[in-house]
Scaffold this motif. Sequence first.
Motif, PDB file in Angstrom:
ATOM      1  N   LEU A  34       0.833  -1.206   0.000  1.00  0.00           N
ATOM      2  CA  LEU A  34       0.000   0.000   0.000  1.00  0.00           C
ATOM      3  C   LEU A  34       0.872   1.261   0.000  1.00  0.00           C
ATOM      4  O   LEU A  34       0.626   2.225  -0.755  1.00  0.00           O
ATOM      5  CB  LEU A  34      -0.929  -0.012   1.203  1.00  0.00           C
ATOM      6  N   THR A  35       1.922   1.204   0.839  1.00  0.00           N
ATOM      7  CA  THR A  35       2.804   2.371   0.897  1.00  0.00           C
ATOM      8  C   THR A  35       3.506   2.600  -0.439  1.00  0.00           C
ATOM      9  O   THR A  35       3.621   3.722  -0.930  1.00  0.00           O
ATOM     10  CB  THR A  35       3.852   2.169   2.004  1.00  0.00           C
ATOM     11  N   GLN A  36       3.942   1.485  -1.057  1.00  0.00           N
ATOM     12  CA  GLN A  36       4.615   1.604  -2.351  1.00  0.00           C
ATOM     13  C   GLN A  36       3.662   2.122  -3.415  1.00  0.00           C
ATOM     14  O   GLN A  36       4.030   2.959  -4.249  1.00  0.00           O
ATOM     15  CB  GLN A  36       5.177   0.230  -2.767  1.00  0.00           C
ATOM     16  N   ALA A  37       2.425   1.668  -3.368  1.00  0.00           N
ATOM     17  CA  ALA A  37       1.439   2.127  -4.341  1.00  0.00           C
ATOM     18  C   ALA A  37       1.169   3.626  -4.165  1.00  0.00           C
ATOM     19  O   ALA A  37       1.081   4.397  -5.143  1.00  0.00           O
ATOM     20  CB  ALA A  37       0.155   1.332  -4.218  1.00  0.00           C
ATOM     21  N   LEU A  38       1.050   4.014  -2.868  1.00  0.00           N
ATOM     22  CA  LEU A  38       0.828   5.417  -2.597  1.00  0.00           C
ATOM     23  C   LEU A  38       2.013   6.264  -3.049  1.00  0.00           C
ATOM     24  O   LEU A  38       1.850   7.340  -3.651  1.00  0.00           O
ATOM     25  CB  LEU A  38       0.556   5.628  -1.103  1.00  0.00           C
ATOM     26  N   VAL A  39       3.205   5.774  -2.776  1.00  0.00           N
ATOM     27  CA  VAL A  39       4.404   6.526  -3.165  1.00  0.00           C
ATOM     28  C   VAL A  39       4.501   6.616  -4.689  1.00  0.00           C
ATOM     29  O   VAL A  39       4.824   7.689  -5.256  1.00  0.00           O
ATOM     30  CB  VAL A  39       5.658   5.853  -2.563  1.00  0.00           C
ATOM     31  N   ASP A  40       4.214   5.449  -5.353  1.00  0.00           N
ATOM     32  CA  ASP A  40       4.257   5.485  -6.829  1.00  0.00           C
ATOM     33  C   ASP A  40       3.229   6.477  -7.383  1.00  0.00           C
ATOM     34  O   ASP A  40       3.525   7.220  -8.327  1.00  0.00           O
ATOM     35  CB  ASP A  40       3.989   4.083  -7.383  1.00  0.00           C
ATOM     36  N   HIS A  41       2.040   6.435  -6.797  1.00  0.00           N
ATOM     37  CA  HIS A  41       1.012   7.366  -7.267  1.00  0.00           C
ATOM     38  C   HIS A  41       1.434   8.820  -7.040  1.00  0.00           C
ATOM     39  O   HIS A  41       1.274   9.674  -7.924  1.00  0.00           O
ATOM     40  CB  HIS A  41      -0.302   7.056  -6.542  1.00  0.00           C
ATOM     41  N   LEU A  42       1.990   9.066  -5.858  1.00  0.00           N
ATOM     42  CA  LEU A  42       2.450  10.431  -5.565  1.00  0.00           C
ATOM     43  C   LEU A  42       3.611  10.824  -6.467  1.00  0.00           C
ATOM     44  O   LEU A  42       3.704  11.983  -6.934  1.00  0.00           O
ATOM     45  CB  LEU A  42       2.871  10.529  -4.094  1.00  0.00           C
ATOM     46  N   ASN A  43       4.498   9.865  -6.729  1.00  0.00           N
ATOM     47  CA  ASN A  43       5.637  10.171  -7.601  1.00  0.00           C
ATOM     48  C   ASN A  43       5.164  10.550  -9.008  1.00  0.00           C
ATOM     49  O   ASN A  43       5.710  11.463  -9.642  1.00  0.00           O
ATOM     50  CB  ASN A  43       6.579   8.974  -7.664  1.00  0.00           C
ATOM     51  N   VAL A  44       4.178   9.839  -9.509  1.00  0.00           N
ATOM     52  CA  VAL A  44       3.651  10.169 -10.834  1.00  0.00           C
ATOM     53  C   VAL A  44       3.059  11.579 -10.842  1.00  0.00           C
ATOM     54  O   VAL A  44       3.296  12.388 -11.747  1.00  0.00           O
ATOM     55  CB  VAL A  44       2.588   9.128 -11.262  1.00  0.00           C
ATOM     56  N   GLY A  45       2.297  11.927  -9.800  1.00  0.00           N
ATOM     57  CA  GLY A  45       1.718  13.272  -9.713  1.00  0.00           C
ATOM     58  C   GLY A  45       2.774  14.353  -9.594  1.00  0.00           C
ATOM     59  O   GLY A  45       2.693  15.421 -10.251  1.00  0.00           O
ATOM     60  N   VAL A  46       3.788  14.062  -8.735  1.00  0.00           N
ATOM     61  CA  VAL A  46       4.855  15.044  -8.562  1.00  0.00           C
ATOM     62  C   VAL A  46       5.641  15.232  -9.866  1.00  0.00           C
ATOM     63  O   VAL A  46       6.006  16.354 -10.250  1.00  0.00           O
ATOM     64  CB  VAL A  46       5.793  14.604  -7.417  1.00  0.00           C
ATOM     65  N   ALA A  47       5.905  14.106 -10.558  1.00  0.00           N
ATOM     66  CA  ALA A  47       6.634  14.190 -11.817  1.00  0.00           C
ATOM     67  C   ALA A  47       5.842  15.001 -12.842  1.00  0.00           C
ATOM     68  O   ALA A  47       6.400  15.848 -13.567  1.00  0.00           O
ATOM     69  CB  ALA A  47       6.926  12.788 -12.350  1.00  0.00           C
ATOM     70  N   GLN A  48       4.529  14.750 -12.902  1.00  0.00           N
ATOM     71  CA  GLN A  48       3.693  15.494 -13.830  1.00  0.00           C
ATOM     72  C   GLN A  48       3.658  16.984 -13.469  1.00  0.00           C
ATOM     73  O   GLN A  48       3.736  17.865 -14.343  1.00  0.00           O
ATOM     74  CB  GLN A  48       2.279  14.916 -13.834  1.00  0.00           C
ATOM     75  N   ALA A  49       3.562  17.254 -12.130  1.00  0.00           N
ATOM     76  CA  ALA A  49       3.563  18.647 -11.678  1.00  0.00           C
ATOM     77  C   ALA A  49       4.900  19.314 -12.011  1.00  0.00           C
ATOM     78  O   ALA A  49       4.949  20.481 -12.421  1.00  0.00           O
ATOM     79  CB  ALA A  49       3.302  18.719 -10.178  1.00  0.00           C
ATOM     80  N   TYR A  50       6.009  18.532 -11.874  1.00  0.00           N
ATOM     81  CA  TYR A  50       7.324  19.083 -12.191  1.00  0.00           C
ATOM     82  C   TYR A  50       7.424  19.404 -13.687  1.00  0.00           C
ATOM     83  O   TYR A  50       7.942  20.466 -14.079  1.00  0.00           O
ATOM     84  CB  TYR A  50       8.398  18.072 -11.772  1.00  0.00           C
ATOM     85  N   LEU A  51       6.936  18.471 -14.502  1.00  0.00           N
ATOM     86  CA  LEU A  51       6.953  18.726 -15.948  1.00  0.00           C
ATOM     87  C   LEU A  51       6.100  19.949 -16.319  1.00  0.00           C
ATOM     88  O   LEU A  51       6.488  20.775 -17.143  1.00  0.00           O
ATOM     89  CB  LEU A  51       6.462  17.476 -16.693  1.00  0.00           C
ATOM     90  N   ASN A  52       4.927  20.015 -15.683  1.00  0.00           N
ATOM     91  CA  ASN A  52       4.058  21.172 -15.949  1.00  0.00           C
ATOM     92  C   ASN A  52       4.718  22.480 -15.506  1.00  0.00           C
ATOM     93  O   ASN A  52       4.606  23.506 -16.184  1.00  0.00           O
ATOM     94  CB  ASN A  52       2.718  20.997 -15.231  1.00  0.00           C
ATOM     95  N   GLN A  53       5.438  22.410 -14.371  1.00  0.00           N
ATOM     96  CA  GLN A  53       6.134  23.597 -13.887  1.00  0.00           C
ATOM     97  C   GLN A  53       7.225  24.032 -14.848  1.00  0.00           C
ATOM     98  O   GLN A  53       7.404  25.233 -15.136  1.00  0.00           O
ATOM     99  CB  GLN A  53       6.729  23.316 -12.503  1.00  0.00           C
ATOM    100  N   LYS A  54       7.952  23.028 -15.393  1.00  0.00           N
ATOM    101  CA  LYS A  54       8.994  23.359 -16.376  1.00  0.00           C
ATOM    102  C   LYS A  54       8.378  24.002 -17.624  1.00  0.00           C
ATOM    103  O   LYS A  54       8.908  24.974 -18.177  1.00  0.00           O
ATOM    104  CB  LYS A  54       9.768  22.097 -16.748  1.00  0.00           C
ATOM    105  N   LYS A  55       7.236  23.438 -18.104  1.00  0.00           N
ATOM    106  CA  LYS A  55       6.565  24.021 -19.259  1.00  0.00           C
ATOM    107  C   LYS A  55       6.100  25.439 -18.969  1.00  0.00           C
ATOM    108  O   LYS A  55       6.240  26.340 -19.809  1.00  0.00           O
ATOM    109  CB  LYS A  55       5.375  23.146 -19.661  1.00  0.00           C
ATOM    110  N   LEU A  56       5.562  25.639 -17.753  1.00  0.00           N
ATOM    111  CA  LEU A  56       5.117  26.983 -17.386  1.00  0.00           C
ATOM    112  C   LEU A  56       6.287  27.955 -17.332  1.00  0.00           C
ATOM    113  O   LEU A  56       6.175  29.107 -17.774  1.00  0.00           O
ATOM    114  CB  LEU A  56       4.402  26.936 -16.031  1.00  0.00           C
TER     115      LEU A  56
END
Length: 255
Positions: A34-56
């Motif tokens: 469960l923790t790994q799933a949560l971390v993976d899910h959060l990592n995907v969101g953070v990565a997407q947010a980071y990419l969006n921040q770079k685009k911005l």
Amino acid sequence: MLSSMVKEHQAKQVARKEEQDQRRKAAIASSNELTQALVDHLNVGVAQAYLNQKKLDAEAKQLHVGATNFAKQTQQWLLLIEGFSSALKELGDVENWARSIENDLRSVTRKFEARMVVHTQELLEVASKLADQENMRATVKGSAKGALVCGAGAFIGGILGGPVGPAVGGTAGACTAAYMAKGKFRPVSQIIMHDMTLRQRQELADHLQRAIQDIDAGDVMIAISLVMGNPNMQKAILSTVARYITNQMHLQVID
């Protein structure tokens, strides 16, 4: 019997302990998953947010560069508009200046023309006055016929009357010519002031101005006043009048 019960109890304790260990391990594994799933899910969101921040950030930089270029272009446009406005203003000033110069030239021309008319009239009046003083007259018509009659009389008299014939014929011809020319002479002043056309009057005035141009006077009025007190200039004016009437109007001047 008691010992068997103890062994059975111990066996159950061991089994229960193993079961608890298995459940504990399963819970830990599930918790880890469960923790790994949560971390993976959060990592995907953070990565997407980071990419969006770079685009911005990239788009913000491009927007800043575009805004800077637009500000520079706007400044250039303002300079061009200001230069165009200045050019239009200068063009308007030049046009107003040219219009003012044109009006001044027209005013000077009108004054000069009016002054020339006045000078022409005054010169002609002076010439007329001098002609009256000298009693200058000119044939209006018939003078040539009179001359021919006089010459023909002398010729015929010479043929018919012998030696005295020319004198008699000339006298008769002269009398006939005088009769033909009777009333055919007009004062030169009247010819100048009444018989001449406007063009002839202006031409005569031009001749008179050239006749008195040697006088050291800055104004025609001064020149006219000097002429009235200068016999030589009066003679020059009368000669100019006689020459013009003879050459241009084909009249015979007598005084």
